[in-house]
Write a protein that holds these residues in place. Sequence first.
Motif, mmCIF file in Angstrom:
data_model
loop_
_atom_site.group_PDB
_atom_site.id
_atom_site.type_symbol
_atom_site.label_atom_id
_atom_site.label_comp_id
_atom_site.label_asym_id
_atom_site.label_seq_id
_atom_site.Cartn_x
_atom_site.Cartn_y
_atom_site.Cartn_z
ATOM 1 N N ASP A 33 60.498 69.550 39.415
ATOM 2 C CA ASP A 33 59.854 70.328 38.822
ATOM 3 C C ASP A 33 60.063 72.364 39.381
ATOM 4 O OD1 ASP A 33 57.344 70.509 36.996
ATOM 5 O OD2 ASP A 33 57.251 68.878 38.573
ATOM 6 N N GLY A 93 61.322 63.590 52.652
ATOM 7 C CA GLY A 93 60.059 63.605 52.704
ATOM 8 C C GLY A 93 59.237 61.833 52.255
ATOM 9 N N ASN A 125 67.791 64.291 44.251
ATOM 10 C CA ASN A 125 66.591 62.914 43.956
ATOM 11 C C ASN A 125 67.406 63.208 42.423
ATOM 12 O OD1 ASN A 125 65.424 60.018 43.668
ATOM 13 N ND2 ASN A 125 64.151 61.843 41.972
ATOM 14 N N THR A 141 58.872 60.644 49.503
ATOM 15 C CA THR A 141 58.274 60.160 47.858
ATOM 16 C C THR A 141 58.802 59.829 46.953
ATOM 17 O OG1 THR A 141 57.908 62.253 47.769
ATOM 18 C CG2 THR A 141 57.139 61.787 49.441
ATOM 19 N N ASP A 142 60.498 59.880 46.911
ATOM 20 C CA ASP A 142 60.802 59.274 46.213
ATOM 21 C C ASP A 142 61.826 57.878 46.593
ATOM 22 O OD1 ASP A 142 60.649 61.067 43.191
ATOM 23 O OD2 ASP A 142 61.860 62.021 44.545
ATOM 24 N N VAL A 143 62.314 57.880 47.860
ATOM 25 C CA VAL A 143 63.052 57.349 48.320
ATOM 26 C C VAL A 143 62.209 55.300 48.461
ATOM 27 C CG1 VAL A 143 63.834 56.007 50.524
ATOM 28 C CG2 VAL A 143 64.688 58.097 49.377
ATOM 29 N N GLY A 178 49.260 66.030 38.873
ATOM 30 C CA GLY A 178 50.028 65.154 39.862
ATOM 31 C C GLY A 178 50.800 64.180 38.553
ATOM 32 N N ASP A 179 51.667 64.646 37.410
ATOM 33 C CA ASP A 179 52.527 63.495 36.764
ATOM 34 C C ASP A 179 53.476 64.274 36.205
ATOM 35 O OD1 ASP A 179 53.062 61.613 35.246
ATOM 36 O OD2 ASP A 179 52.316 62.915 33.288
ATOM 37 N N LEU A 180 54.359 64.171 36.267
ATOM 38 C CA LEU A 180 56.074 64.631 36.538
ATOM 39 C C LEU A 180 56.154 65.254 34.479
ATOM 40 C CD1 LEU A 180 58.362 61.472 36.726
ATOM 41 C CD2 LEU A 180 57.659 63.952 38.285
ATOM 42 N N ALA A 239 52.820 67.101 41.870
ATOM 43 C CA ALA A 239 52.054 66.408 42.117
ATOM 44 C C ALA A 239 50.762 66.760 42.902
ATOM 45 C CB ALA A 239 52.924 64.927 42.950
ATOM 46 N N LYS A 278 54.631 74.477 32.957
ATOM 47 C CA LYS A 278 54.606 72.852 33.484
ATOM 48 C C LYS A 278 53.864 72.014 32.122
ATOM 49 C CE LYS A 278 54.332 68.661 35.601
ATOM 50 N NZ LYS A 278 54.375 68.399 37.674
ATOM 51 N N LEU A 294 72.539 67.265 51.917
ATOM 52 C CA LEU A 294 72.271 68.772 51.960
ATOM 53 C C LEU A 294 71.623 69.674 53.397
ATOM 54 C CD1 LEU A 294 71.256 70.900 49.728
ATOM 55 C CD2 LEU A 294 69.720 69.814 50.219
ATOM 56 N N GLY A 298 64.781 67.457 48.808
ATOM 57 C CA GLY A 298 64.286 65.797 48.430
ATOM 58 C C GLY A 298 64.484 65.828 46.840
ATOM 59 N N ASN A 299 63.875 66.889 46.173
ATOM 60 C CA ASN A 299 63.548 67.163 44.586
ATOM 61 C C ASN A 299 64.895 67.453 43.625
ATOM 62 O OD1 ASN A 299 61.869 69.168 42.049
ATOM 63 N ND2 ASN A 299 61.123 67.190 42.339
ATOM 64 N N ARG A 316 71.310 55.946 53.227
ATOM 65 C CA ARG A 316 70.931 57.298 52.492
ATOM 66 C C ARG A 316 69.805 57.377 53.643
ATOM 67 N NH1 ARG A 316 69.106 57.531 46.745
ATOM 68 N NH2 ARG A 316 70.617 56.329 46.845
HETATM 69 C C1 FAD Z 1 52.549 60.277 42.774
HETATM 70 C C2 FAD Z 1 54.065 60.988 42.300
HETATM 71 C C3 FAD Z 1 53.657 61.816 41.757
HETATM 72 C C4 FAD Z 1 55.267 62.483 42.499
HETATM 73 N N1 FAD Z 1 54.868 63.534 41.122
HETATM 74 C C5 FAD Z 1 56.249 64.720 40.711
HETATM 75 C C6 FAD Z 1 55.776 66.085 40.231
HETATM 76 O O1 FAD Z 1 54.992 66.243 39.720
HETATM 77 N N2 FAD Z 1 57.053 66.088 40.196
HETATM 78 C C7 FAD Z 1 58.229 66.527 40.678
HETATM 79 O O2 FAD Z 1 59.284 66.829 40.246
HETATM 80 N N3 FAD Z 1 58.508 65.198 41.201
HETATM 81 C C8 FAD Z 1 57.657 64.975 41.583
HETATM 82 N N4 FAD Z 1 57.461 63.217 41.914
HETATM 83 C C9 FAD Z 1 58.718 63.222 42.516
HETATM 84 C C10 FAD Z 1 58.793 63.289 44.023
HETATM 85 O O3 FAD Z 1 58.038 63.676 44.717
HETATM 86 C C11 FAD Z 1 59.790 64.595 45.008
HETATM 87 O O4 FAD Z 1 60.827 65.019 44.380
HETATM 88 C C12 FAD Z 1 59.918 65.292 45.650
HETATM 89 O O5 FAD Z 1 60.205 66.401 45.779
HETATM 90 C C13 FAD Z 1 60.886 64.637 46.322
HETATM 91 O O6 FAD Z 1 61.135 65.066 47.786
HETATM 92 P P1 FAD Z 1 60.839 64.201 48.957
HETATM 93 O O7 FAD Z 1 61.773 65.167 50.435
HETATM 94 O O8 FAD Z 1 59.994 63.158 49.030
HETATM 95 O O9 FAD Z 1 63.256 63.366 48.678
HETATM 96 P P2 FAD Z 1 63.093 61.871 49.496
HETATM 97 O O10 FAD Z 1 62.893 60.814 49.236
HETATM 98 O O11 FAD Z 1 63.406 62.362 50.953
HETATM 99 O O12 FAD Z 1 64.543 61.505 49.027
HETATM 100 C C14 FAD Z 1 65.087 61.900 47.464
HETATM 101 C C15 FAD Z 1 66.068 61.960 47.022
HETATM 102 O O13 FAD Z 1 67.485 63.015 47.595
HETATM 103 C C16 FAD Z 1 68.571 61.871 48.842
HETATM 104 N N5 FAD Z 1 67.867 63.381 49.920
HETATM 105 C C17 FAD Z 1 67.173 63.527 50.559
HETATM 106 N N6 FAD Z 1 67.430 64.586 51.039
HETATM 107 C C18 FAD Z 1 69.153 64.420 51.023
HETATM 108 C C19 FAD Z 1 69.889 65.469 51.469
HETATM 109 N N7 FAD Z 1 69.619 66.275 52.995
HETATM 110 N N8 FAD Z 1 71.094 64.892 51.055
HETATM 111 C C20 FAD Z 1 71.371 64.764 50.034
HETATM 112 N N9 FAD Z 1 70.580 64.245 49.737
HETATM 113 C C21 FAD Z 1 69.323 63.662 50.295
HETATM 114 C C22 FAD Z 1 67.230 60.566 48.984
HETATM 115 O O14 FAD Z 1 68.228 60.090 49.428
HETATM 116 C C23 FAD Z 1 66.691 60.473 47.186
HETATM 117 O O15 FAD Z 1 67.819 59.514 47.377
HETATM 118 C C24 FAD Z 1 56.269 62.853 42.813
HETATM 119 C C25 FAD Z 1 56.698 60.974 43.401
HETATM 120 C C26 FAD Z 1 54.924 60.591 43.732
HETATM 121 C C27 FAD Z 1 55.072 59.556 44.837
#
Ligand code: FAD
Length: 305
Positions: free
Chosen positions: A138, A46, A132, A48-50, A206-208, A116, A199, A181, A128-129, A42
């Motif tokens: 958002d 960042g 995911n 933050t989801d994984v 900090g909330d979804l 967040a 939103k 991507l 990632g957003n 995978r």
């Molecule tokens: C405390 C907390 C608060 C949050 N609040 C919000 C919020 O207010 N709004 C919101 O929208 N989200 C929120 N989130 C969710 C998350 O932070 C967001 O979705 C964030 O943008 C994910 O980005 P990332 O770079 O960390 O993704 P990652 O965790 O690195 O990846 C997310 C997913 O995408 C896949 N992926 C990543 N990059 C690629 C790529 N290049 N090609 C194919 N697949 C890929 C990964 O395998 C994984 O499944 C929150 C999370 C936490 C922990």
Amino acid sequence: MPKTVGQTFHTPTPVLPSFDYVRPDSPQEVTKLLSKSDGNARLFMGGTDVFVRMRDGFITPKILIDVKHLPGMAQVEFGKRKGLIVGAAVDMNSLARHPAVVEHYPVLAEALHTVASYQLRTRATMGGNLCNASPAADTAPAALVLEASLILHGRRGEYPIPITEFFLGPGKTAIKPGEFLLRIEIPPAPKGAVGRYLKLGRNTLGDLAIVGVAVLGYPDNKAKSGYRFRIALASVAPVPIRVPEAEAILAASPITPDVIEAAAKAAMEAAKPIDDVRSSAVYRKAMVKNLTKRAVTEVWEKLVQ
Ligand SMILES: Cc1cc2nc3c(=O)[nH]c(=O)nc-3n(C[C@H](O)[C@H](O)[C@H](O)COP(=O)(O)OP(=O)(O)OC[C@H]3O[C@@H](n4cnc5c(N)ncnc54)[C@H](O)[C@@H]3O)c2cc1C
């Protein structure tokens, strides 16, 4: 340590299952690795989801692939004709303060600011957003009203996919095995465009989203009203959606409070929300109407200033 996928474990000290970290040298290598991993590898940006999902036992990848160093992944480019190009690994804070985003795509900056906290956005990415594929993502409504394309890399090289075809269901995208991507491409915003992202969460920070509404309006002589509006919703359907029914109402006759009310009602009717821990479906529907009306009114007032 979590042993079963899909079950939440509340351990006193949450732990990550072990995994291999791999840093390939090229997009081709990434595709090869993904293709032969049989779903066990995978990507992460960042994380933050994984990492949260791994810690909670919902996913158990054996390999995490880091591609942030590959060419273009961490870059933002802008040209008046080509528009905005956002590498999949650009963190949200860098993107939100990029001068081109602030000047030409404020609706995207506004959406990014609602994710967040500042701390989380130093790691989290728009790539990632979107990948995911949370219905509550958002940045998705902004990407929908800005008509973004996602550039994927697969066995046959790069190809674009419109954002309208990217989301297939909660957590599901059009990314096929072996693909990932590379970047997000956003065309130049229509001349005179004004945008807004509203939103509603359980708290202000900090909330979804319970509901997210993005609106982009711009002058267009071909529309009977003289204006076009694009409207997109988050957290009220299995995927983030555009609302063509509401958009058509705003194009069809001169904009008045009654016409805005009718468009907001159409957006509410298009929403197919569920009950969950954040809200009931009934409340979500009512809030779609409320926020759409507010966002369209605010955009409209700026357009005619
Ligand atoms: C405390 C907390 C608060 C949050 N609040 C919000 C919020 O207010 N709004 C919101 O929208 N989200 C929120 N989130 C969710 C998350 O932070 C967001 O979705 C964030 O943008 C994910 O980005 P990332 O770079 O960390 O993704 P990652 O965790 O690195 O990846 C997310 C997913 O995408 C896949 N992926 C990543 N990059 C690629 C790529 N290049 N090609 C194919 N697949 C890929 C990964 O395998 C994984 O499944 C929150 C999370 C936490 C922990």
